[in-house]
Structures are given as structure tokens and as C-alpha cells.
Design a protein around this motif. Sequence first.
Motif, PDB file in Angstrom:
ATOM      1  N   TYR A 599       0.824  -1.126  -0.261  1.00 54.18           N
ATOM      2  CA  TYR A 599       0.026  -0.013  -0.138  1.00 54.18           C
ATOM      3  C   TYR A 599       0.963   1.435  -0.054  1.00 54.18           C
ATOM      4  N   GLU A 600       1.970   1.236   0.849  1.00 52.63           N
ATOM      5  CA  GLU A 600       2.775   2.321   0.738  1.00 52.63           C
ATOM      6  C   GLU A 600       3.429   2.411  -0.563  1.00 52.63           C
ATOM      7  N   GLN A 601       3.847   1.369  -1.279  1.00 51.52           N
ATOM      8  CA  GLN A 601       4.473   1.624  -2.620  1.00 51.52           C
ATOM      9  C   GLN A 601       3.501   2.211  -3.653  1.00 51.52           C
ATOM     10  N   ALA A 602       2.065   1.875  -3.525  1.00 45.74           N
ATOM     11  CA  ALA A 602       1.106   2.336  -4.450  1.00 45.74           C
ATOM     12  C   ALA A 602       0.789   3.921  -4.358  1.00 45.74           C
ATOM     13  N   ALA A 603       1.076   4.318  -2.929  1.00 39.24           N
ATOM     14  CA  ALA A 603       0.879   5.816  -2.275  1.00 39.24           C
ATOM     15  C   ALA A 603       2.186   6.574  -2.915  1.00 39.24           C
ATOM     16  N   ARG A 604       3.397   5.904  -2.911  1.00 38.77           N
ATOM     17  CA  ARG A 604       4.251   6.493  -3.337  1.00 38.77           C
ATOM     18  C   ARG A 604       4.574   6.606  -5.029  1.00 38.77           C
ATOM     19  N   THR A 605       3.957   5.679  -5.582  1.00 37.32           N
ATOM     20  CA  THR A 605       3.871   5.531  -6.994  1.00 37.32           C
ATOM     21  C   THR A 605       3.056   6.448  -7.797  1.00 37.32           C
ATOM     22  N   LEU A 606       1.668   6.572  -7.131  1.00 39.54           N
ATOM     23  CA  LEU A 606       0.710   7.556  -7.555  1.00 39.54           C
ATOM     24  C   LEU A 606       1.220   8.926  -7.750  1.00 39.54           C
ATOM     25  N   ILE A 607       1.912   9.477  -6.736  1.00 40.61           N
ATOM     26  CA  ILE A 607       2.395  10.816  -6.600  1.00 40.61           C
ATOM     27  C   ILE A 607       3.832  11.234  -7.177  1.00 40.61           C
ATOM     28  N   THR A 608       4.532  10.119  -7.989  1.00 37.69           N
ATOM     29  CA  THR A 608       5.741  10.393  -8.662  1.00 37.69           C
ATOM     30  C   THR A 608       5.820   9.602 -10.113  1.00 37.69           C
ATOM     31  N   VAL A 609       5.990   8.544 -10.077  1.00 37.89           N
ATOM     32  CA  VAL A 609       6.123   7.762 -11.418  1.00 37.89           C
ATOM     33  C   VAL A 609       4.786   7.496 -12.106  1.00 37.89           C
ATOM     34  N   TRP A 610       3.757   7.250 -11.138  1.00 34.21           N
ATOM     35  CA  TRP A 610       2.242   6.896 -11.531  1.00 34.21           C
ATOM     36  C   TRP A 610       2.023   5.640 -12.058  1.00 34.21           C
ATOM     37  N   GLY A 611       3.040   5.397 -13.233  1.00 33.82           N
ATOM     38  CA  GLY A 611       2.847   3.920 -13.844  1.00 33.82           C
ATOM     39  C   GLY A 611       4.030   3.260 -14.181  1.00 33.82           C
ATOM     40  N   PRO A 612       4.030   2.199 -15.071  1.00 34.71           N
ATOM     41  CA  PRO A 612       5.306   1.561 -15.370  1.00 34.71           C
ATOM     42  C   PRO A 612       6.403   2.566 -15.944  1.00 34.71           C
ATOM     43  N   VAL A 613       7.588   2.253 -15.367  1.00 31.19           N
ATOM     44  CA  VAL A 613       8.821   3.072 -15.871  1.00 31.19           C
ATOM     45  C   VAL A 613       9.178   2.295 -17.240  1.00 31.19           C
ATOM     46  N   THR A 614       8.346   2.988 -18.472  1.00 29.82           N
ATOM     47  CA  THR A 614       8.851   2.386 -19.740  1.00 29.82           C
ATOM     48  C   THR A 614       9.292   3.444 -20.322  1.00 29.82           C
ATOM     49  N   PRO A 615       9.890   3.381 -21.703  1.00 29.77           N
ATOM     50  CA  PRO A 615      10.291   4.353 -22.674  1.00 29.77           C
ATOM     51  C   PRO A 615       9.047   5.583 -22.937  1.00 29.77           C
ATOM     52  N   ASN A 616       7.919   4.897 -22.945  1.00 29.22           N
ATOM     53  CA  ASN A 616       6.754   5.718 -23.574  1.00 29.22           C
ATOM     54  C   ASN A 616       5.912   6.341 -22.263  1.00 29.22           C
ATOM     55  N   ALA A 617       6.469   6.321 -21.220  1.00 28.57           N
ATOM     56  CA  ALA A 617       5.846   6.801 -19.921  1.00 28.57           C
ATOM     57  C   ALA A 617       5.511   8.165 -20.225  1.00 28.57           C
ATOM     58  N   LEU A 618       4.286   8.524 -19.905  1.00 25.39           N
ATOM     59  CA  LEU A 618       3.566   9.978 -20.037  1.00 25.39           C
ATOM     60  C   LEU A 618       3.173  10.703 -18.697  1.00 25.39           C
ATOM     61  N   PHE A 619       2.776   9.562 -17.814  1.00 23.39           N
ATOM     62  CA  PHE A 619       2.255  10.494 -16.681  1.00 23.39           C
ATOM     63  C   PHE A 619       3.263  10.465 -15.420  1.00 23.39           C
ATOM     64  N   PHE A 620       4.416  10.482 -15.684  1.00 26.35           N
ATOM     65  CA  PHE A 620       5.318  10.583 -14.356  1.00 26.35           C
ATOM     66  C   PHE A 620       5.352  12.145 -13.884  1.00 26.35           C
ATOM     67  N   ASP A 621       5.270  12.387 -12.621  1.00 25.39           N
ATOM     68  CA  ASP A 621       5.049  13.764 -12.082  1.00 25.39           C
ATOM     69  C   ASP A 621       3.604  14.252 -12.575  1.00 25.39           C
ATOM     70  N   TYR A 622       2.674  13.378 -12.799  1.00 20.61           N
ATOM     71  CA  TYR A 622       1.359  14.015 -13.256  1.00 20.61           C
ATOM     72  C   TYR A 622       0.805  14.507 -11.840  1.00 20.61           C
ATOM     73  N   SER A 623       1.019  13.828 -10.864  1.00 20.93           N
ATOM     74  CA  SER A 623       0.260  14.210  -9.472  1.00 20.93           C
ATOM     75  C   SER A 623       1.529  15.034  -8.600  1.00 20.93           C
ATOM     76  N   ASN A 624       2.179  15.713  -8.948  1.00 18.22           N
ATOM     77  CA  ASN A 624       3.388  16.329  -8.573  1.00 18.22           C
ATOM     78  C   ASN A 624       2.774  17.269  -7.275  1.00 18.22           C
ATOM     79  N   ARG A 625       3.411  17.418  -6.132  1.00 20.18           N
ATOM     80  CA  ARG A 625       2.879  17.824  -4.865  1.00 20.18           C
ATOM     81  C   ARG A 625       3.925  18.677  -4.106  1.00 20.18           C
ATOM     82  N   GLN A 626       3.685  19.792  -3.691  1.00 20.38           N
ATOM     83  CA  GLN A 626       4.856  20.424  -3.093  1.00 20.38           C
ATOM     84  C   GLN A 626       4.433  20.139  -1.541  1.00 20.38           C
ATOM     85  N   TRP A 627       5.059  18.923  -1.223  1.00 16.25           N
ATOM     86  CA  TRP A 627       4.678  18.406   0.276  1.00 16.25           C
ATOM     87  C   TRP A 627       5.986  18.232   0.877  1.00 16.25           C
TER      88      TRP A 627
END
Length: 749
Positions: A599-627
Motif C-alpha cells: 500500500y505504501e508503494q502504491a501511495a508513493r507511485t501515484l504521486i511520482t512515477v504514476w505507472g510503469p517506468v517504460t520508454p513511452n511513459a507519460l504520467f510521471f510527475d502528473y500528481s506532483n505535490r509540494q509536500w
Amino acid sequence: MIKNENYTSAAEALIKRLLPNKAEYFEVLIPNSDEEGEDFFEIIPKDGKVVLKGNNPVSVASALHWYLKYLCNCHISWNSDQLELPDLLPTNFDPIVRSTEFNIRSYLNYCTFSYSMPWWDWERWEREIDWMALHGINMPLAITGLEAVWQNTLRRLGMDDNSIRNFLVGPAYFAWQWMDNLEGWMGPLSQDWIDRHLELGQKIIGRERELGMKTILKGFSGYVPTALTKFYPEAKIYKTDWISTFETAQIDPLDPLFVQIAEIFVEEQYKLFGTDHYYSVDPFHESQPPIKTADYLEHAGNAIFSAINNIDPDAVLVIQTWSLRQGLLRAVPKNRTLMMALTGTNWKKHESYWGRPWVVGMMHNFGGRSYLGGNLAHFLSHALRLKRLPAAQNVQGLGIFPEAIEHNPIIYQAATEIAWHQEVQDVSSWTKQYATARYGSLPTAAARAWEIMLSTVYQQKKVKIISMESPICARPALYTPSVSMNGDMVRDYKLIDLWSAWDEMLKAADELGAKHTFQYDVVDIARQCLADLSLLLHQEISIAYKSKDRDALQKAGEQFIDLMEDLDDLLATREEFLLGKWLTDARKWGNHEEEENRYEQAARTLITVWGPVTPNALFFDYSNRQWSGLIKGFYLPRWKMFIDYLLEQPENPNKRYHERKLRKSYGRPANNAHPFFDALSSWEKSWTEEHATYASIPVGDSIEIAKRLYTKWWPIMRGESKQVVPLALQAEYLGELLPQPEEPKNFGL
């Protein structure tokens, strides 16, 4: 007990939850009536008490909210309350009568459940439902616990529990599963999660209905597990993908199996959650139908409606206008649809949704990004003007549909309170009353601060979603047009002007500094000012590198890192800005260490890399937050690695790092843009798998730290603002022939 008595008890219970020491001074009156008319409330002084009269509990709660704001100078929000009521409640006023032209006041985006709510327990949900009632919400989206509906449905279709649990995504990603975009990601899902969230979902819907709300449940429009093809090889199930990353499947609505699945799904949902007859249905959401002809779409739309209507003859299809296809609607009766215009701005394009009932929406945030701002005048007027505009045709309601919440409380109060006004409000006077209630009083300096905010961050000219991102949160680069794939760094105010608001708030601190509402606002204003300054300091890094001035580069890099550290310390003083709170809340849902870690990994992933770390990834940093924690733990190390890398570059221009030919993902370095970013993206992924702890309880004095940082950084801001290179000219200034970012697509994130 009759309905009226149930309603009265529910309204009285809400008052006791919010004002336990003053509840006895309020009297609830809900007249007996089965007639469906305009919602109304009255506030009446009577024998030293206050009578709150309304036609349902939401109306009564709205009356309470109005009374607290306009007669007691009190305020309730996501970001602290100010409830310093006098010993004797004010009763020296003429009766107040309000009604609304908006029969529907809707709330929630699928994404809100993932970007803000995935780890909420009943205590937090109870508070939110009360917030909804106070703000007049009477039609919320309700999808908590939907996992159990899918499990029961797929069991009846012959799938085994292991296949079902592998189909269900991990926590924090249900928004996109229920929007038909992905399956299995961050799974498999535990049975414990399914069972506990079924119970939670039932409590949520139960309370919402007690208060007279009508819930929007999920309908069925064809999304099925890819594994279902093994169980029904003859069915017309076709596989598709979302953003070239996630494989999903759809069953053709014209296939006989479609009707069977739809009926099972609606039946199972009814068993668990009952129904208010509103079903969210978005066929082919951000995907393509198997056949695109008008004839096919009409038959498909009829099949979807008929399948649900067969089970619930009173069904109304609730349809987002995000990716709308008119053909799907042609065979569906107008009065059996409700169109949700998420941003409230594309009604002309779709001819006022062809006369169908629709809701004027407000969508103010993508992904939980941190910014202070919005077009306040628009939100105080837009829905009311459209309601009375003949060209808009059939406006039935208003709605707020943010992807994430718990920020900019003034925007959300404006967008909901307008329902109870008959005239468009003067922004200045309305805001003055808002601020007075938020703090209990409004010293001159605080009033000046709000006037400055009204002329800067809250006069945003853009109506649709803004981002106002900071390079602090961006994947490091010399040129950073955005942090996320559909974000921006744009400010439409002079950066230096907002610092005067910060200064004025600090002048009011002697009088208001003990108020938690004031503390939050000071921190948020200071955060925005420092985020704005980061734009200028980042340019210093780029200019120094381009000039091959290593000493200047080192100095600029150190100053940028210093700003990040200070910003983290400031944000650490408020619970709303704590990474540790987000991670702790996630881990609380686990029953053992392995589950807590997932669950912690899911929480960290959503707000950073979002999805799989692949060459065509688009959503990294989509949920960026100044926390706090996210800055020092994730963003700062990235920038330090990049700055150190730049400092190591040779003088030889042929061997020196440049960004001229980097592979880009919407203007940002892609995962495989360069050996440095190959390594960086691997590090980002590894961070999501770590379990370092971060503070989950605020640390430090908000006001004192804000004062210290203003004194430290104001001279820097004043100096930098005199020689700023506008961001739009940054690429040209650097001499880099950089491609402009692609036009963002509507990915419905």
C-alpha cells in the motif's frame, strides 16, 4: 419512523457532530411534504434559539453554514475550522429566506477517489459528508466498495477468485479502473481490502441518503477483464489499450453477453448498495468503439441504456461530457440522461448537449498539484449566468468535479454558495466576508493581503484547469516548460506582487497568528511565493550552465537546493502538506507488513512515477505535490544529481551535455532521453519501493518559519525580479533549438 422524522434526526445529528457544545441552541424544522419543489432554507430567531428550516437535511445544513458564516463570522473548511462562537448565539436578526434554482448540486470526480481519498477511513468520510451537506451537495458520486460488486459479478460469470483479484487494481488506482482505463496495475487486491471497503462504502452511502442526498452509482458500459475471453471465447470481446501502456478489454454492446453482464452487475450493485436510479456511464471513455459509424453508435447506445433500464425502469444515465459522442445518445430518451459538463465550458461545442438536462461543472485541479489560485469571479457567477441563459437550454444543476481536493477553500465555497444566491456576487465584498468568517475578524493588514490575492492569484484569466507548477517538482532539465504532461509553469500575475500579500499577512499575525485557518493561509501564500521564486532561480542554473560559468552554476545550484530545503521546512508545519501523513494513512489499511509495504508503494507511485517506468511513459510527475518529505526525499535528490552532473561536464562542446536532441515526453526529458535520465528514472522507481519514514505530524511554528523565510528570501526575490528572463523565452535565450511541448490531450486523469 416517517421520512420527515428521519430527516429531522439526521439534521440534528449533523449539528451535534459539528457544534457539540451549541447544538441545544438550534431547532430543526423540516415540513412534511412529498412535493418536489425548489430546495429552500430559512433561518429564524426564536426565544433565544435559532430555527433552521429546510425541505431536507441538506437544506438545513446549508442554513447552518449560512448562519455560521454571515451571522457568527465562523468558517468550516478542509483546511481547518474557525468556530469561536459567542456564548450567546446571535438572534437579533430578521428571518433569512433562501432558495436555489439548481435542483442538482453534484460533487466528485472519479479521480478524487484516488488522488485524495484512497486511504480515508470512516472518520474522515463522515467529516466529508458533513462538508458536502454544509455546501449544499445533494448528488455525490459514490464508488467506494465497488470492488465487491465486480467480484460478485465476475463470480457469477464463472471467474475464479484468483483471476478476479488479479483483475482488480491495487489501492489508489480504482479511479481509472472504474473509468475503464486499466486493470491489474499495482494488484492483486486482497480480500480484506474488498470486505472492509464494502462496509465503508455502505456506511458512506447510508449516511448520504440519511441526509437526503441521491447517490450516483456505477453503470455498465462494456468494460470487462481481458481474462474473460478465456471464459467466453465466442463473445465479441476486443482488447484495446490506454495510452499505449495499459491493456484493457471491452465487450461489444451488441453482443448478447453484454446484456447478461450488465444485468448481473446492476443486480449485484443493488444488493449491496441499493439505488437512487442514477448510473454513471461513459461508453468508450478515452478509447475507441470497434465500429465508428453513426448507425453503430446509435445501436450501441440503445443497447447500453436498455440493459440497465431492463433492471431499473427508472434509471438515468449520468454521462461525462469529457469525451462525448453524440451518436451514443440518439436512441436514449432525453429525460433519462444527465450530462455532467466537468468544466462547464464545452456546452457550445455540443449544442447545449442537444437539449438534455445538464450540470454546469467546475474542475479546478489536476492530480493534486499544489497552487494558490483560480478565476474566482468566474466561479462566483458562471453557473448562475448559464442557468438563466436561453442558449444554454436545459441547465439543471451545478457541480464541482476536481481531480483532487483539500486546497484553495475559497474557490470551493464560491462555486457551491452561488447556488443560494439570486444575483452574481461582487467579488471584493464577498471575499471580505469570506476572510472575516475564516479568521473571526479581519484586521486591516489581512484585508490588504486578500485584496492583493484578488488582484494576483485569484484573478486568473484562465477558466479551465490551471497548474502553476514549479521546477522544484519537475524532472530536472535546463528547460522545464512543465512538470506534468498537461501542466504548465504559467503565471498571469507579476510574481513580486504576491509577496506583498505574504508581508501583509505577517503583519496581521500578532492578532490572528493563533488561528489555524490563518496559519494555513500564511503557509500556502508563502509556499506559492517560494514556488514562484523557484522559476527565477532555476533560470539562474540554466544561464550559468550555458555560459560555462562553473562557479556561478555551483552557486545557483546551492541556492536552488537551499530554497527547496526551506520550503520543505515551512510545509512541515501543516498536516495538509505532509508526505508522511499520506504514507502512514496508506499503511494503516494493511493487516501485515507485506500488505502495508504494498500500500505504501502504491501511495508513493501515484504521486511520482504514476505507472510503469517504460520508454513511452507519460504520467510521471502528473500528481506532483509540494509536500514536506516529498521535496527533501524525492525532488531534492533528483535536482542534486542533475546539478552535480552539470558541474562535471567538460568544456568541449561536443562532449558536453545539451538538450537539443533529447527525446521528450510533452516537453520533459523522457525516461530514455539520455544515459543520465535512464539512471534517474531507475532511481525514481527505486524510491517508490523504499520505506523510509517521514513525519506524519506537523513540526515547527508556521508563523515563525514564515517570518524567517520572508526575511531571508525577499531580498533575493526583489533582486531576481529585476533581471528575469521570461520562461517563454528561456529556450531561445539558452540557444537551444528545443521543440515546444505537444498540445496536452484530455486523458481524464
